[in-house]
Design a protein around this motif. Structure first.
Motif, PDB file in Angstrom:
ATOM      1  N   GLU A 197      38.789  41.562  54.722  1.00  0.00           N
ATOM      2  CA  GLU A 197      39.606  42.247  53.697  1.00  0.00           C
ATOM      3  C   GLU A 197      39.300  42.271  52.397  1.00  0.00           C
ATOM      4  O   GLU A 197      38.470  41.197  51.958  1.00  0.00           O
ATOM      5  CB  GLU A 197      41.033  41.732  53.908  1.00  0.00           C
ATOM      6  N   ILE A 198      39.834  43.181  51.745  1.00  0.00           N
ATOM      7  CA  ILE A 198      39.516  42.978  50.042  1.00  0.00           C
ATOM      8  C   ILE A 198      40.569  42.368  49.555  1.00  0.00           C
ATOM      9  O   ILE A 198      41.669  42.630  49.710  1.00  0.00           O
ATOM     10  CB  ILE A 198      39.342  44.459  49.597  1.00  0.00           C
ATOM     11  N   HIS A 199      40.223  41.375  48.765  1.00  0.00           N
ATOM     12  CA  HIS A 199      41.196  40.366  47.955  1.00  0.00           C
ATOM     13  C   HIS A 199      41.348  40.807  46.586  1.00  0.00           C
ATOM     14  O   HIS A 199      40.365  41.690  45.853  1.00  0.00           O
ATOM     15  CB  HIS A 199      40.919  39.083  47.872  1.00  0.00           C
ATOM     16  N   GLN A 200      42.371  40.433  45.909  1.00  0.00           N
ATOM     17  CA  GLN A 200      42.338  40.896  44.387  1.00  0.00           C
ATOM     18  C   GLN A 200      42.696  39.490  43.600  1.00  0.00           C
ATOM     19  O   GLN A 200      43.340  38.481  44.195  1.00  0.00           O
ATOM     20  CB  GLN A 200      43.677  41.690  44.068  1.00  0.00           C
ATOM     21  N   ILE A 201      42.084  39.284  42.552  1.00  0.00           N
ATOM     22  CA  ILE A 201      42.367  38.174  41.671  1.00  0.00           C
ATOM     23  C   ILE A 201      42.929  38.625  40.388  1.00  0.00           C
ATOM     24  O   ILE A 201      42.613  39.873  39.719  1.00  0.00           O
ATOM     25  CB  ILE A 201      41.074  37.525  41.313  1.00  0.00           C
ATOM     26  N   GLU A 202      43.923  37.951  39.860  1.00  0.00           N
ATOM     27  CA  GLU A 202      44.897  38.347  38.593  1.00  0.00           C
ATOM     28  C   GLU A 202      44.070  37.468  37.444  1.00  0.00           C
ATOM     29  O   GLU A 202      44.527  36.211  37.558  1.00  0.00           O
ATOM     30  CB  GLU A 202      46.353  38.178  38.706  1.00  0.00           C
ATOM     31  N   LEU A 203      43.637  37.918  36.749  1.00  0.00           N
ATOM     32  CA  LEU A 203      43.072  37.387  35.340  1.00  0.00           C
ATOM     33  C   LEU A 203      43.643  38.106  34.030  1.00  0.00           C
ATOM     34  O   LEU A 203      43.532  39.232  33.906  1.00  0.00           O
ATOM     35  CB  LEU A 203      41.839  37.133  35.304  1.00  0.00           C
ATOM     36  N   PRO A 204      43.959  37.312  33.200  1.00  0.00           N
ATOM     37  CA  PRO A 204      44.421  37.953  31.802  1.00  0.00           C
ATOM     38  C   PRO A 204      43.431  39.122  31.309  1.00  0.00           C
ATOM     39  O   PRO A 204      42.210  39.064  31.123  1.00  0.00           O
ATOM     40  CB  PRO A 204      44.489  36.836  30.762  1.00  0.00           C
ATOM     41  N   ARG A 205      44.071  40.213  31.044  1.00  0.00           N
ATOM     42  CA  ARG A 205      43.550  41.351  30.450  1.00  0.00           C
ATOM     43  C   ARG A 205      42.182  41.743  30.999  1.00  0.00           C
ATOM     44  O   ARG A 205      41.139  42.197  30.425  1.00  0.00           O
ATOM     45  CB  ARG A 205      43.309  41.257  28.881  1.00  0.00           C
ATOM     46  N   PHE A 206      41.974  41.677  32.445  1.00  0.00           N
ATOM     47  CA  PHE A 206      40.674  41.930  32.977  1.00  0.00           C
ATOM     48  C   PHE A 206      40.557  43.422  32.985  1.00  0.00           C
ATOM     49  O   PHE A 206      41.379  44.314  33.186  1.00  0.00           O
ATOM     50  CB  PHE A 206      40.585  41.603  34.592  1.00  0.00           C
ATOM     51  N   VAL A 207      39.189  43.640  32.524  1.00  0.00           N
ATOM     52  CA  VAL A 207      38.724  45.067  32.440  1.00  0.00           C
ATOM     53  C   VAL A 207      37.566  45.282  33.293  1.00  0.00           C
ATOM     54  O   VAL A 207      37.782  46.303  34.148  1.00  0.00           O
ATOM     55  CB  VAL A 207      38.393  45.431  30.807  1.00  0.00           C
TER      56      VAL A 207
END
Ligand code: FUB
Length: 321
Positions: A197-207
């Motif tokens: 699967e494709i995962h997501q990472i949450e990081l501050p103000r990721f562009v």
């Protein structure tokens, strides 16, 4: 000999001593670099917009090689949109990695109205090609990920860009990519298929512009933060996270609204490779690759990058500073 007028003399001096940007005859952007057999291969995008004309004009990718980080040999335009007939435009950021003597060049391209951006891959038996597309279609397509809404309230159909590959010590390969959303997935050993699967990472103000590397026991994830972009980073004890945000390491790029970095170690020194709009005719759509040193603190944190005009000295000479 008649003395040179002061203006020319100054121009000559600065030309002889300046080494950033490292390439001045073409505009280069979105650097990615790999070390292979004592040589650094630098892969870049190719900005061809006319001066003062807004918008990217990017149809191919370039390669340069060096054994000392100072003298760069142009290897040419060795991959272009033509290798991906299923793509319509926008040869955006890319990343090349080696596995078992084969080279895999992951690219961002636009597939056309309604299809958004995608990640493709080309492979070759040498770092300078010839590269060809083994899939005949995208490795990651827009329908595999959600289209996020960015801070300006726009639906982002360009979230599947800026691939960065990484092979962990146990041989497992990973692909990171994204804009607004940061995605990652495992790659199969063949490097041309996602594994799971494709995962997501949450990081501050990721562009955008993720880059993953390991130093000692720590994994580092650097990325473009906010817009105009700065560079921030996170660290983790595992490539699969969790990632701890560690702050900003680079301020705005001179004369360019994007920042895009590659980090390598070569001959015992650590390098931060990035772009700015530093040529006389440069700007956000006419960027140029620069190189400066990267320094770690003892606790593994990264010191703020100091962009310089003089750049780095030969990796074959003792370090003077
Ligand atoms: O060069 C086009 C896009 O600009 C890249 O994909 C982004 O990383 C930004 O540098």
């Amino acid at each position: 000999m008649k003395p040179l007028p002061l203006f020319f003399a100054l121009a000559l001096v600065s030309q002889l001593s300046a080494s950033n940007p490292i390439i001045t005859d073409v505009c280069t952007a979105d650097p990615a670099a790999l070390v292979h057999d004592g040589t650094v291969y630098l892969y870049t995008g190719h900005d061809e917009a006319e001066p003062e004309k807004p918008g990217y004009v990017m149809d191919d990718w370039l390669c340069f090689s060096s054994t000392d980080m100072v003298n760069w040999k142009p290897e040419g335009s060795i991959l272009s949109l033509e290798a991906f007939p299923w793509a319509k435009a926008n040869a955006w950021a890319a990343h090349t990695i080696e596995r078992d003597g084969k080279f895999f060049w992951y690219v961002s391209v636009w597939r056309g109205e309604g299809l958004g951006f995608a990640v493709g891959v080309a492979s070759a038996d040498s770092p300078t090609g010839p590269f060809s597309d083994p899939l005949g279609g995208p490795l990651v397509s827009s329908d595999m990920t959600p289209n996020p809404i960015n801070p300006e309230g726009r639906e982002v159909t360009w979230d599947d860009i800026d691939p960065a590959a990484f092979i962990d010590d146990d041989g497992q390969a990973y692909l990171f990519w994204g804009n607004t959303n940061l995605y990652w997935a495992k790659l199969k050993d063949n490097m041309i298929e996602l594994d799971g699967e494709i995962h997501q990472i949450e990081l501050p103000r990721f562009v955008e512009a993720p880059w993953v590397h390991k130093k000692g026991e720590l994994y580092y994830l650097t990325y473009a933060w906010g817009f105009p972009e700065r560079t921030a980073y996170a660290t983790s004890k595992s490539i699969e996270g969790p990632w701890e945000y560690r702050g900003l390491i680079k301020e705005l790029a001179g004369n360019s609204n994007t920042n895009h970095q590659a980090i390598i170690e070569f001959k015992g020194r650590d390098y931060f490779i990035y772009h700015n709009g530093g040529l006389l005719s440069g700007g956000s759509w006419r960027r140029s690759v620069c190189i400066d040193y990267l320094y770690y603190n003892e606790d593994g944190t990264i010191r703020k990058i100091v962009p310089t005009i003089e750049g780095v000295s030969s990796a074959d000479e003792p370090l003077e500073r």
